[in-house]
Motif scaffolding. Structure first.
Motif, mmCIF file in Angstrom:
data_model
loop_
_atom_site.group_PDB
_atom_site.id
_atom_site.type_symbol
_atom_site.label_atom_id
_atom_site.label_comp_id
_atom_site.label_asym_id
_atom_site.label_seq_id
_atom_site.Cartn_x
_atom_site.Cartn_y
_atom_site.Cartn_z
ATOM 1 N N GLY A 132 0.584 -1.279 0.174
ATOM 2 C CA GLY A 132 -0.151 -0.609 -0.102
ATOM 3 C C GLY A 132 0.486 1.426 0.186
ATOM 4 O O GLY A 132 0.686 2.639 0.079
ATOM 5 N N PHE A 133 2.275 0.961 0.179
ATOM 6 C CA PHE A 133 2.816 2.649 -0.129
ATOM 7 C C PHE A 133 2.551 2.773 -1.273
ATOM 8 O O PHE A 133 3.111 2.758 -2.375
ATOM 9 C CB PHE A 133 4.227 1.538 0.266
ATOM 10 N N GLN A 134 3.207 4.161 -1.483
ATOM 11 C CA GLN A 134 3.155 4.926 -2.968
ATOM 12 C C GLN A 134 4.439 5.109 -2.975
ATOM 13 O O GLN A 134 5.445 4.539 -2.082
ATOM 14 C CB GLN A 134 2.722 6.351 -2.364
ATOM 15 N N LYS A 135 5.482 4.840 -4.196
ATOM 16 C CA LYS A 135 6.403 3.611 -4.772
ATOM 17 C C LYS A 135 7.463 4.860 -4.211
ATOM 18 O O LYS A 135 8.231 4.505 -4.162
ATOM 19 C CB LYS A 135 6.217 3.539 -6.310
ATOM 20 N N VAL A 136 7.384 6.790 -4.208
ATOM 21 C CA VAL A 136 8.350 7.668 -4.336
ATOM 22 C C VAL A 136 8.422 6.760 -2.073
ATOM 23 O O VAL A 136 9.955 6.798 -1.727
ATOM 24 C CB VAL A 136 8.050 8.813 -4.075
ATOM 25 N N ASP A 137 7.548 6.277 -1.674
ATOM 26 C CA ASP A 137 7.859 6.473 -0.092
ATOM 27 C C ASP A 137 8.349 4.866 0.358
ATOM 28 O O ASP A 137 9.322 4.715 0.955
ATOM 29 C CB ASP A 137 6.239 6.538 0.584
ATOM 30 N N GLY A 138 8.325 4.156 -0.922
ATOM 31 C CA GLY A 138 8.303 2.902 -0.636
ATOM 32 C C GLY A 138 9.929 2.131 -0.642
ATOM 33 O O GLY A 138 10.295 2.064 0.053
ATOM 34 N N ILE A 139 10.372 3.464 -2.093
ATOM 35 C CA ILE A 139 11.492 3.357 -1.987
ATOM 36 C C ILE A 139 12.971 3.956 -1.682
ATOM 37 O O ILE A 139 13.370 2.947 -1.083
ATOM 38 C CB ILE A 139 11.562 3.928 -3.970
ATOM 39 N N LEU A 140 12.575 4.830 -0.525
ATOM 40 C CA LEU A 140 12.886 5.942 0.047
ATOM 41 C C LEU A 140 13.024 4.941 1.409
ATOM 42 O O LEU A 140 14.249 4.868 2.327
ATOM 43 C CB LEU A 140 12.633 6.856 -0.090
ATOM 44 N N LEU A 141 12.023 4.198 2.165
ATOM 45 C CA LEU A 141 12.017 3.667 3.324
ATOM 46 C C LEU A 141 12.798 2.426 3.012
ATOM 47 O O LEU A 141 13.222 1.776 4.168
ATOM 48 C CB LEU A 141 10.579 2.848 3.610
ATOM 49 N N ALA A 142 12.949 1.442 1.653
ATOM 50 C CA ALA A 142 13.315 0.046 2.140
ATOM 51 C C ALA A 142 14.568 0.729 1.588
ATOM 52 O O ALA A 142 15.264 -0.118 2.686
ATOM 53 C CB ALA A 142 13.110 -0.620 -0.063
ATOM 54 N N VAL A 143 15.301 1.362 0.959
ATOM 55 C CA VAL A 143 16.969 2.360 0.998
ATOM 56 C C VAL A 143 17.052 2.520 2.221
ATOM 57 O O VAL A 143 18.716 2.049 2.448
ATOM 58 C CB VAL A 143 16.900 2.919 0.017
ATOM 59 N N ARG A 144 16.836 2.825 3.045
ATOM 60 C CA ARG A 144 16.788 2.999 4.696
ATOM 61 C C ARG A 144 17.011 2.066 4.952
ATOM 62 O O ARG A 144 18.362 1.506 6.375
ATOM 63 C CB ARG A 144 16.020 5.080 5.093
ATOM 64 N N SER A 145 15.974 1.113 5.094
ATOM 65 C CA SER A 145 15.607 0.393 6.495
ATOM 66 C C SER A 145 16.088 -0.829 6.056
ATOM 67 O O SER A 145 16.401 -1.594 7.117
ATOM 68 C CB SER A 145 15.028 0.719 7.363
ATOM 69 N N MET A 146 15.592 -1.324 4.986
ATOM 70 C CA MET A 146 15.805 -2.831 4.751
ATOM 71 C C MET A 146 16.287 -3.625 3.549
ATOM 72 O O MET A 146 17.160 -4.293 3.408
ATOM 73 C CB MET A 146 14.558 -3.192 3.475
ATOM 74 N N SER A 147 17.904 -2.854 3.038
ATOM 75 C CA SER A 147 18.961 -3.003 2.342
ATOM 76 C C SER A 147 19.113 -3.986 1.588
ATOM 77 O O SER A 147 19.718 -4.731 1.128
ATOM 78 C CB SER A 147 19.796 -3.237 3.371
ATOM 79 N N PRO A 148 17.615 -3.949 0.749
ATOM 80 C CA PRO A 148 17.476 -4.718 -0.607
ATOM 81 C C PRO A 148 18.451 -4.704 -1.663
ATOM 82 O O PRO A 148 19.152 -4.214 -1.656
ATOM 83 C CB PRO A 148 17.105 -4.582 -0.771
ATOM 84 N N GLU A 149 18.913 -6.085 -2.137
ATOM 85 C CA GLU A 149 19.588 -6.192 -2.963
ATOM 86 C C GLU A 149 19.138 -6.556 -4.455
ATOM 87 O O GLU A 149 19.417 -5.421 -5.804
ATOM 88 C CB GLU A 149 20.397 -7.898 -3.517
ATOM 89 N N TYR A 150 17.335 -6.096 -3.629
ATOM 90 C CA TYR A 150 16.524 -6.466 -5.513
ATOM 91 C C TYR A 150 15.108 -5.835 -4.942
ATOM 92 O O TYR A 150 14.944 -5.852 -3.877
ATOM 93 C CB TYR A 150 16.082 -7.547 -5.753
ATOM 94 N N LEU A 151 14.817 -4.013 -5.632
ATOM 95 C CA LEU A 151 13.818 -4.128 -5.498
ATOM 96 C C LEU A 151 12.170 -4.295 -6.755
ATOM 97 O O LEU A 151 13.319 -4.101 -7.864
ATOM 98 C CB LEU A 151 13.994 -1.965 -5.150
ATOM 99 N N ILE A 152 11.693 -4.291 -5.604
ATOM 100 C CA ILE A 152 10.269 -4.628 -7.515
ATOM 101 C C ILE A 152 9.088 -4.086 -7.194
ATOM 102 O O ILE A 152 8.830 -4.012 -6.209
ATOM 103 C CB ILE A 152 10.740 -6.015 -7.595
ATOM 104 N N CYS A 153 8.646 -2.743 -8.002
ATOM 105 C CA CYS A 153 7.771 -2.250 -7.866
ATOM 106 C C CYS A 153 6.640 -2.507 -9.275
ATOM 107 O O CYS A 153 7.185 -2.766 -10.619
ATOM 108 C CB CYS A 153 7.773 -1.148 -7.856
ATOM 109 N N ASP A 154 5.455 -1.893 -9.234
ATOM 110 C CA ASP A 154 4.428 -2.500 -10.381
ATOM 111 C C ASP A 154 4.139 -0.878 -11.059
ATOM 112 O O ASP A 154 4.254 -0.068 -10.367
ATOM 113 C CB ASP A 154 3.571 -3.378 -9.796
ATOM 114 N N GLU A 155 4.055 -0.290 -12.387
ATOM 115 C CA GLU A 155 3.495 0.507 -13.051
ATOM 116 C C GLU A 155 4.109 1.790 -12.096
ATOM 117 O O GLU A 155 3.800 2.501 -12.283
ATOM 118 C CB GLU A 155 1.761 0.566 -12.332
ATOM 119 N N LEU A 156 5.526 1.997 -12.930
ATOM 120 C CA LEU A 156 6.003 3.280 -12.505
ATOM 121 C C LEU A 156 5.112 4.040 -13.744
ATOM 122 O O LEU A 156 4.810 4.168 -14.818
ATOM 123 C CB LEU A 156 7.352 3.085 -12.965
#
Length: 336
Positions: free
Chosen positions: A217-241
């Motif tokens: 349910g996160f908007q993509k901009v908010d989700g991307i920034l949160l993921a980068v700050r706190s989840m240290s992902p190797e891959y980020l996946i999102c739909d419908e840019l």
């Protein structure tokens, strides 16, 4: 392994009982073939799948529109209320953008009369049409892409028209990367703004083979920034840019070392190249390759392009060298 009949039952659960019972009485081969169910007030109930349009009636389905059972306004109202869990107000933001997401990641397109306040569209009233799109996992549909794992390195943008399997393909890639199917279990974060990729319900994804961190349910901009700050992902996946602001957020994911796999609506390569956000997405550095999908079975790659070459063509305004379509046994060939 996913049960296709279970997905059909799940997607039809909120439909008005007199219609739902007829749908669930259909033969399994029809249920597993249907990908969309359209309810229109005063019009025949339409089922679509595998390029075929059926019309529901008391005997099952027919190809003749005039023999189809019509949905009443009462059927639509009852179905719509159930889809909103009898709390239309709490779903207003989704309704405003023209869709609802059901348990299991099934998406309902909503049509009706627009409501405007001070020049801004704030909602939809007098709902007249509902389109239930049945979400199904198709294990292995990303196989052609994943035969060449380097395609995912440096980021991949999937471009295709509606019903080309973009979300299904993203889901399969997420399962592959997070499930260790290539012998390594990767850290994957999914920004699932519309709840279609993972189908989260009460915090649990609908598909057991998804071993990802999900920002539901996160908007993509908010989700991307949160993921980068706190989840240290190797891959980020999102739909419908779609928004230009998303390209700026993707720059931060690149700086954090995360590879991005995402999708964008484009009915053709020409349409993709003429979309204003395409250049910004390519310039973000988040994507090394662009895969152009075609309608049909999920995972069929019509053309695979290098983002740098495509950006150079966009800058020059010349697209002729990318006019060829490629296919083959694997469905993946890269334009030289």
């Amino acid at each position: 392994m996913e049960n296709p009949e279970k997905s059909f039952r799940e997607a039809t659960a909120p439909i008005a009982p007199r219609i739902r019972d007829l749908l669930r009485a259909l033969p399994p081969q029809i249920q597993t073939s249907v990908s969309e169910i359209r309810l229109r007030a005063g019009r025949p109930i339409c089922l679509w799948g595998k390029g075929i349009t059926w019309f529901l009636n008391h005997e099952g389905v027919t190809l003749r529109q005039e023999q189809g059972l019509c949905a009443s306004m009462e059927d639509l109202q009852e179905s719509f209320r159930e889809m909103c869990s009898y709390s239309i107000y709490s779903h207003q933001e989704q309704i405003r953008t023209g869709f609802l997401t059901l348990q299991g990641g099934h998406r309902v397109g909503v049509c009706g009369t627009a409501v405007y306040r001070e020049g801004k569209q704030t909602g939809i009233r007098d709902v007249s049409s509902l389109n239930i799109r049945i979400a199904r996992a198709v294990p292995g549909c990303a196989g052609a892409l994943l035969k060449r794992p380097e395609i995912l390195e440096g980021g991949l943008l999937l471009a295709g028209p509606p019903a080309s399997g973009k979300t299904t393909l993203l889901r399969d890639i997420a399962m592959y990367l997070s499930g260790g199917q290539n012998s390594a279990i990767h850290k994957v974060t999914v920004i699932d703004e519309r709840g279609e990729i993972c189908g989260v319900n009460n915090g649990i994804p609908a598909w057991n083979s998804l071993n990802c961190d999900v920002l539901d349910g996160f908007q993509k901009v908010d989700g991307i920034l949160l993921a980068v700050r706190s989840m240290s992902p190797e891959y980020l996946i999102c739909d419908e840019l779609g928004g230009l602001g998303e390209a700026q957020a993707l720059v931060q994911s690149v700086n954090a070392g995360a590879a991005v796999i995402a999708s964008i609506h484009a009915g053709s390569l020409s349409e993709l190249l003429h979309r204003p956000q395409t250049k910004a997405l390519l310039q973000s550095g988040a994507f090394q390759r662009i895969a152009l999908l075609s309608r049909g079975a999920p995972g069929h790659i019509q053309q695979l392009l290098r983002a740098g070459d495509l950006l150079a063509q966009v800058d020059r305004g010349s697209f002729s060298s990318f006019s060829r379509s490629h296919s083959g046994i694997s469905g993946v060939e890269e334009t030289a």
